[in-house]
Design an enzyme around this catalytic site. Structure first.
Site, PDB file in Angstrom:
ATOM      1  N   ASP A   1       0.827  -1.211   0.000  1.00  0.00           N
ATOM      2  CA  ASP A   1       0.000   0.000   0.000  1.00  0.00           C
ATOM      3  C   ASP A   1       0.862   1.263   0.000  1.00  0.00           C
ATOM      4  O   ASP A   1       0.528   2.251  -0.660  1.00  0.00           O
ATOM      5  CB  ASP A   1      -0.960  -0.033   1.188  1.00  0.00           C
ATOM      6  CG  ASP A   1      -1.933  -1.201   1.074  1.00  0.00           C
ATOM      7  OD1 ASP A   1      -2.667  -1.252   0.073  1.00  0.00           O
ATOM      8  OD2 ASP A   1      -1.933  -2.078   1.948  1.00  0.00           O
TER       9      ASP A   1
ATOM     10  N   GLN B   1       2.469   1.859  -3.440  1.00  0.00           N
ATOM     11  CA  GLN B   1       1.510   2.320  -4.454  1.00  0.00           C
ATOM     12  C   GLN B   1       1.543   3.843  -4.608  1.00  0.00           C
ATOM     13  O   GLN B   1       1.276   4.365  -5.687  1.00  0.00           O
ATOM     14  CB  GLN B   1       0.093   1.867  -4.087  1.00  0.00           C
ATOM     15  CG  GLN B   1      -0.115   0.371  -4.265  1.00  0.00           C
ATOM     16  CD  GLN B   1      -1.504  -0.089  -3.868  1.00  0.00           C
ATOM     17  OE1 GLN B   1      -2.439   0.700  -3.822  1.00  0.00           O
ATOM     18  NE2 GLN B   1      -1.646  -1.375  -3.597  1.00  0.00           N
TER      19      GLN B   1
ATOM     20  N   HIS C   1      -7.383  -3.849  -2.029  1.00  0.00           N
ATOM     21  CA  HIS C   1      -7.564  -3.149  -0.762  1.00  0.00           C
ATOM     22  C   HIS C   1      -8.170  -1.785  -1.087  1.00  0.00           C
ATOM     23  O   HIS C   1      -7.812  -1.173  -2.100  1.00  0.00           O
ATOM     24  CB  HIS C   1      -6.189  -2.966  -0.103  1.00  0.00           C
ATOM     25  CG  HIS C   1      -6.220  -2.779   1.385  1.00  0.00           C
ATOM     26  ND1 HIS C   1      -7.348  -2.911   2.159  1.00  0.00           N
ATOM     27  CD2 HIS C   1      -5.219  -2.479   2.260  1.00  0.00           C
ATOM     28  CE1 HIS C   1      -7.047  -2.709   3.426  1.00  0.00           C
ATOM     29  NE2 HIS C   1      -5.760  -2.440   3.523  1.00  0.00           N
TER      30      HIS C   1
ATOM     31  N   GLY D   1      -2.215 -14.203   0.638  1.00  0.00           N
ATOM     32  CA  GLY D   1      -2.012 -14.690  -0.731  1.00  0.00           C
ATOM     33  C   GLY D   1      -1.445 -16.099  -0.739  1.00  0.00           C
ATOM     34  O   GLY D   1      -1.702 -16.881  -1.670  1.00  0.00           O
TER      35      GLY D   1
ATOM     36  N   ASP E   1     -10.903  -4.280   7.164  1.00  0.00           N
ATOM     37  CA  ASP E   1      -9.657  -5.037   6.993  1.00  0.00           C
ATOM     38  C   ASP E   1      -8.568  -4.561   7.959  1.00  0.00           C
ATOM     39  O   ASP E   1      -7.902  -5.369   8.620  1.00  0.00           O
ATOM     40  CB  ASP E   1      -9.173  -4.899   5.548  1.00  0.00           C
ATOM     41  CG  ASP E   1      -8.031  -5.834   5.231  1.00  0.00           C
ATOM     42  OD1 ASP E   1      -8.303  -6.998   4.880  1.00  0.00           O
ATOM     43  OD2 ASP E   1      -6.866  -5.418   5.354  1.00  0.00           O
TER      44      ASP E   1
ATOM     45  N   GLU F   1      -2.517 -26.184  21.346  1.00  0.00           N
ATOM     46  CA  GLU F   1      -3.822 -26.846  21.422  1.00  0.00           C
ATOM     47  C   GLU F   1      -4.872 -26.075  20.610  1.00  0.00           C
ATOM     48  O   GLU F   1      -5.735 -26.658  19.965  1.00  0.00           O
ATOM     49  CB  GLU F   1      -4.269 -26.961  22.891  1.00  0.00           C
ATOM     50  CG  GLU F   1      -5.653 -27.568  23.011  1.00  0.00           C
ATOM     51  CD  GLU F   1      -6.047 -27.932  24.428  1.00  0.00           C
ATOM     52  OE1 GLU F   1      -5.155 -28.116  25.278  1.00  0.00           O
ATOM     53  OE2 GLU F   1      -7.262 -28.033  24.670  1.00  0.00           O
TER      54      GLU F   1
ATOM     55  N   SER G   1     -14.687 -30.928  27.726  1.00  0.00           N
ATOM     56  CA  SER G   1     -15.334 -31.436  28.954  1.00  0.00           C
ATOM     57  C   SER G   1     -16.384 -30.448  29.470  1.00  0.00           C
ATOM     58  O   SER G   1     -16.327 -29.241  29.155  1.00  0.00           O
ATOM     59  CB  SER G   1     -14.281 -31.645  30.038  1.00  0.00           C
ATOM     60  OG  SER G   1     -13.743 -30.385  30.418  1.00  0.00           O
TER      61      SER G   1
HETATM   62  N1  LIG Z   1      -0.548  -9.912   1.870  1.00  0.00           N
HETATM   63  C1  LIG Z   1      -1.752 -10.387   1.674  1.00  0.00           C
HETATM   64  O1  LIG Z   1      -1.971 -11.589   1.709  1.00  0.00           O
HETATM   65  C2  LIG Z   1      -2.919  -9.477   1.343  1.00  0.00           C
HETATM   66  C3  LIG Z   1      -4.234  -9.947   1.509  1.00  0.00           C
HETATM   67  C4  LIG Z   1      -5.310  -9.175   1.035  1.00  0.00           C
HETATM   68  C5  LIG Z   1      -5.028  -7.931   0.454  1.00  0.00           C
HETATM   69  N2  LIG Z   1      -3.739  -7.476   0.361  1.00  0.00           N
HETATM   70  C6  LIG Z   1      -3.496  -6.203  -0.324  1.00  0.00           C
HETATM   71  O2  LIG Z   1      -2.890  -6.521  -1.569  1.00  0.00           O
HETATM   72  C7  LIG Z   1      -1.959  -5.482  -1.944  1.00  0.00           C
HETATM   73  C8  LIG Z   1      -0.572  -6.086  -2.116  1.00  0.00           C
HETATM   74  O3  LIG Z   1      -0.146  -6.549  -0.838  1.00  0.00           O
HETATM   75  P1  LIG Z   1       1.083  -7.565  -0.638  1.00  0.00           P
HETATM   76  O4  LIG Z   1       1.060  -7.952   0.812  1.00  0.00           O
HETATM   77  O5  LIG Z   1       1.034  -8.620  -1.670  1.00  0.00           O
HETATM   78  O6  LIG Z   1       2.287  -6.574  -0.899  1.00  0.00           O
HETATM   79  P2  LIG Z   1       3.791  -6.683  -0.427  1.00  0.00           P
HETATM   80  O7  LIG Z   1       3.981  -5.893   0.797  1.00  0.00           O
HETATM   81  O8  LIG Z   1       4.173  -8.110  -0.397  1.00  0.00           O
HETATM   82  O9  LIG Z   1       4.526  -5.928  -1.623  1.00  0.00           O
HETATM   83  C9  LIG Z   1       4.233  -6.239  -2.984  1.00  0.00           C
HETATM   84  C10 LIG Z   1       5.324  -5.857  -3.925  1.00  0.00           C
HETATM   85  O10 LIG Z   1       5.638  -4.481  -3.820  1.00  0.00           O
HETATM   86  C11 LIG Z   1       6.992  -4.360  -4.177  1.00  0.00           C
HETATM   87  N3  LIG Z   1       7.494  -3.051  -3.756  1.00  0.00           N
HETATM   88  C12 LIG Z   1       7.672  -2.583  -2.494  1.00  0.00           C
HETATM   89  N4  LIG Z   1       8.135  -1.325  -2.545  1.00  0.00           N
HETATM   90  C13 LIG Z   1       8.248  -1.005  -3.858  1.00  0.00           C
HETATM   91  C14 LIG Z   1       8.633   0.158  -4.572  1.00  0.00           C
HETATM   92  N5  LIG Z   1       9.012   1.265  -3.914  1.00  0.00           N
HETATM   93  N6  LIG Z   1       8.613   0.147  -5.939  1.00  0.00           N
HETATM   94  C15 LIG Z   1       8.223  -0.954  -6.603  1.00  0.00           C
HETATM   95  N7  LIG Z   1       7.844  -2.093  -5.982  1.00  0.00           N
HETATM   96  C16 LIG Z   1       7.841  -2.103  -4.637  1.00  0.00           C
HETATM   97  C17 LIG Z   1       7.644  -5.524  -3.468  1.00  0.00           C
HETATM   98  O11 LIG Z   1       8.879  -5.844  -4.063  1.00  0.00           O
HETATM   99  C18 LIG Z   1       6.633  -6.624  -3.733  1.00  0.00           C
HETATM  100  O12 LIG Z   1       6.891  -7.281  -4.940  1.00  0.00           O
HETATM  101  C19 LIG Z   1      -2.039  -4.456  -0.821  1.00  0.00           C
HETATM  102  O13 LIG Z   1      -3.011  -3.504  -1.202  1.00  0.00           O
HETATM  103  C20 LIG Z   1      -2.533  -5.254   0.377  1.00  0.00           C
HETATM  104  O14 LIG Z   1      -3.156  -4.488   1.361  1.00  0.00           O
HETATM  105  C21 LIG Z   1      -2.691  -8.219   0.785  1.00  0.00           C
HETATM  106  C1  LIG Z   2      -3.983 -11.353   5.111  1.00  0.00           C
HETATM  107  C2  LIG Z   2      -4.703 -10.118   5.653  1.00  0.00           C
HETATM  108  C3  LIG Z   2      -4.274  -9.844   7.072  1.00  0.00           C
HETATM  109  O1  LIG Z   2      -6.099 -10.414   5.669  1.00  0.00           O
HETATM  110  C4  LIG Z   2      -4.554  -8.891   4.730  1.00  0.00           C
HETATM  111  O2  LIG Z   2      -5.529  -7.951   5.049  1.00  0.00           O
HETATM  112  C5  LIG Z   2      -3.195  -8.242   4.704  1.00  0.00           C
HETATM  113  O3  LIG Z   2      -3.139  -7.001   4.810  1.00  0.00           O
HETATM  114  O4  LIG Z   2      -2.185  -8.930   4.518  1.00  0.00           O
HETATM  115 MG   LIG Z   3      -4.955  -5.996   5.134  1.00  0.00          MG
HETATM  116 MG   LIG Z   4      -7.323  -8.816   5.160  1.00  0.00          MG
END
Ligand SMILES: NC(=O)c1ccc[n+]([C@@H]2O[C@H](COP(=O)([O-])OP(=O)(O)OC[C@H]3O[C@@H](n4cnc5c(N)ncnc54)[C@H](O)[C@@H]3O)[C@@H](O)[C@H]2O)c1
Ligand SMILES: CC(C)(O)[C@@H](O)C(=O)O
Ligand SMILES: [Mg+2]
Ligand SMILES: [Mg+2]
Length: 348
Positions: free
Chosen positions: A100, A103, A124, A153, A208, A248, A270
């Site tokens: 985030d 971005q 997100h 993911g 979230d 557990e 129990s």
């Molecule tokens: N992590 C999760 O499982 C999860 C779950 C649901 C939603 N989200 C959302 O999905 C989106 C991606 O999250 P994520 O956890 O996969 O991201 P992340 O934190 O793993 O980062 C994703 C990518 O961003 C790149 N990155 C970081 N800084 C950078 C920069 N300055 N320039 C270019 N690339 C850069 C990293 O190398 C990486 O490949 C976010 O909006 C997050 O909130 C994540």
């Molecule tokens: C996996 C989560 C916690 O649900 C997601 O919201 C994240 O930011 O990684």
């Molecule tokens: Mg989140």
């Molecule tokens: Mg989440």
């Protein structure tokens, strides 16, 4: 959409039966889906969509660890793996899956490639909800949609490979083409969602951020640490304290909750345990509710978003996070946990 009763409240959800994969493929058959970022969601969503027969490319910084990971996962440089700008140029659906905070920095580049008719996809509601802090204001002539898998993911991919699926929320922020609804649902099915429920960008980000700081991640560690400490202060061994606090729960009781609800898990313990749990859950609720209220207000005011932006935009944010994660890993409780895990029969 199927109408279902959620505890007395009717909600509409989209299931795979009513929106099958073939339909999703048909909706997006002329699209090039560019997954920008290959952190946690990028691999999960990208690989699931690829295996589901969508036309997917990945955009990632060259000479980075994640570029190498993408290659190891089967993405081919020059064919399905490009540097970020090239992928932005080729993509008609831009899946903005950088962290985030990142971005914000890349937004001017992304915006340049958002030509009319393209689709901007988020997982997100963060960027556009907190636009005053992020500066992410999409042009009016693109669709802006969201599919947010409700889980990591890593789990999204694992469950997909096992033939299961995580649930996701979906939302439409801007419908420039008039087709945003079928396109967002097609994306949701494509990334491997089990079913989809509708939200909006604001509700997605506020729930979230609350959930991950609360019961899903923050609160659970806090409660574990508090109970573990009390047991240790009263002379219990690390293995006893860890088993009675974490092992557990994850190995025996949570799978029962997941399968059939809390009362069913209780019913499989129990009568002594049930009596105690039924007496004690309310004091725990009362003690923690004010903390949850404080948390929600901090999310609502934008304070939590600002903390995340400020801290995760620093050049050494990864190293600093790693130090904090190492503190957890090196705590007695989680070191005891590592030993306990190594003793699980299936691991030996
Ligand atoms: N992590 C999760 O499982 C999860 C779950 C649901 C939603 N989200 C959302 O999905 C989106 C991606 O999250 P994520 O956890 O996969 O991201 P992340 O934190 O793993 O980062 C994703 C990518 O961003 C790149 N990155 C970081 N800084 C950078 C920069 N300055 N320039 C270019 N690339 C850069 C990293 O190398 C990486 O490949 C976010 O909006 C997050 O909130 C994540
Ligand atoms: C996996 C989560 C916690 O649900 C997601 O919201 C994240 O930011 O990684
Ligand atoms: Mg989140
Ligand atoms: Mg989440």
């Amino acid at each position: 959409m199927a109408k279902l009763n959620f505890g007395g409240v009717e909600e509409e959800v989209v299931t795979r039966e009513e929106f099958p994969l073939e339909k999703a493929r048909e909706v997006l058959k002329d699209d090039v889906i560019a997954v920008i970022g290959y952190g946690v969601q990028g691999p999960g969503q990208g690989l699931n969509m690829k295996d589901n027969g969508f036309n997917v490319i990945v955009g990632q910084r060259k000479n980075s660890k994640t570029w190498d990971k993408a290659v190891a996962d089967g993405w081919v440089p020059g064919e399905t793996l490009f540097d970020i700008e090239e992928a932005l140029e080729k993509g008609t659906v831009i899946c903005y899956l950088l962290s985030d905070a990142a971005q914000i920095a890349l937004w001017p580049t992304v915006k340049k490639h958002l030509t009319p008719g393209k689709t901007l996809y988020f997982s997100h509601g963060f960027g556009v909800t907190y636009k005053d802090q992020t500066g992410i204001i999409p042009p009016a002539d693109v669709d802006v949609i969201l599919v947010a898998p409700k889980g990591s993911g890593t789990s999204l991919r694992r469950l997909f490979v096992e033939g299961k699926g995580l649930n996701s929320s979906f939302a439409i922020y801007q419908d420039a083409t008039g087709k945003a609804r079928e396109r967002v649902i097609a994306m949701g099915i494509g990334v491997g969602s089990g079913y989809l429920f509708q939200t909006d960008f604001y509700k997605e980000v506020t729930s979230d951020l609350t959930g991950e700081r609360g019961t899903l991640m923050g609160a659970i560690q806090g409660i574990f640490a508090a109970q573990y400490e009390v047991l240790r202060e009263n002379g219990h061994s690390p293995s006893e304290a860890f088993n009675e606090t974490v092992e557990e729960l994850t190995q025996s009781l949570m799978p029962l909750v997941a399968e059939n609800g809390m009362d069913w898990m209780y019913a499989n313990c129990s009568t002594t345990a049930q009596r105690g749990a039924l007496d004690w859950w309310k004091p725990f609720k009362e003690a923690t509710k004010p903390v949850f209220e404080k948390l929600y207000n901090s999310v609502k005011s934008g304070e939590q978003a600002q903390i995340s932006i400020t801290r995760n935009s620093q050049p050494d944010y990864r190293e600093k996070l790693e130090v904090e994660l190492a503190e957890l890993r090196e705590s007695e409780m989680w070191k005891a946990g590592a030993t306990v895990r190594s003793l699980r029969p299936e691991r030996s």
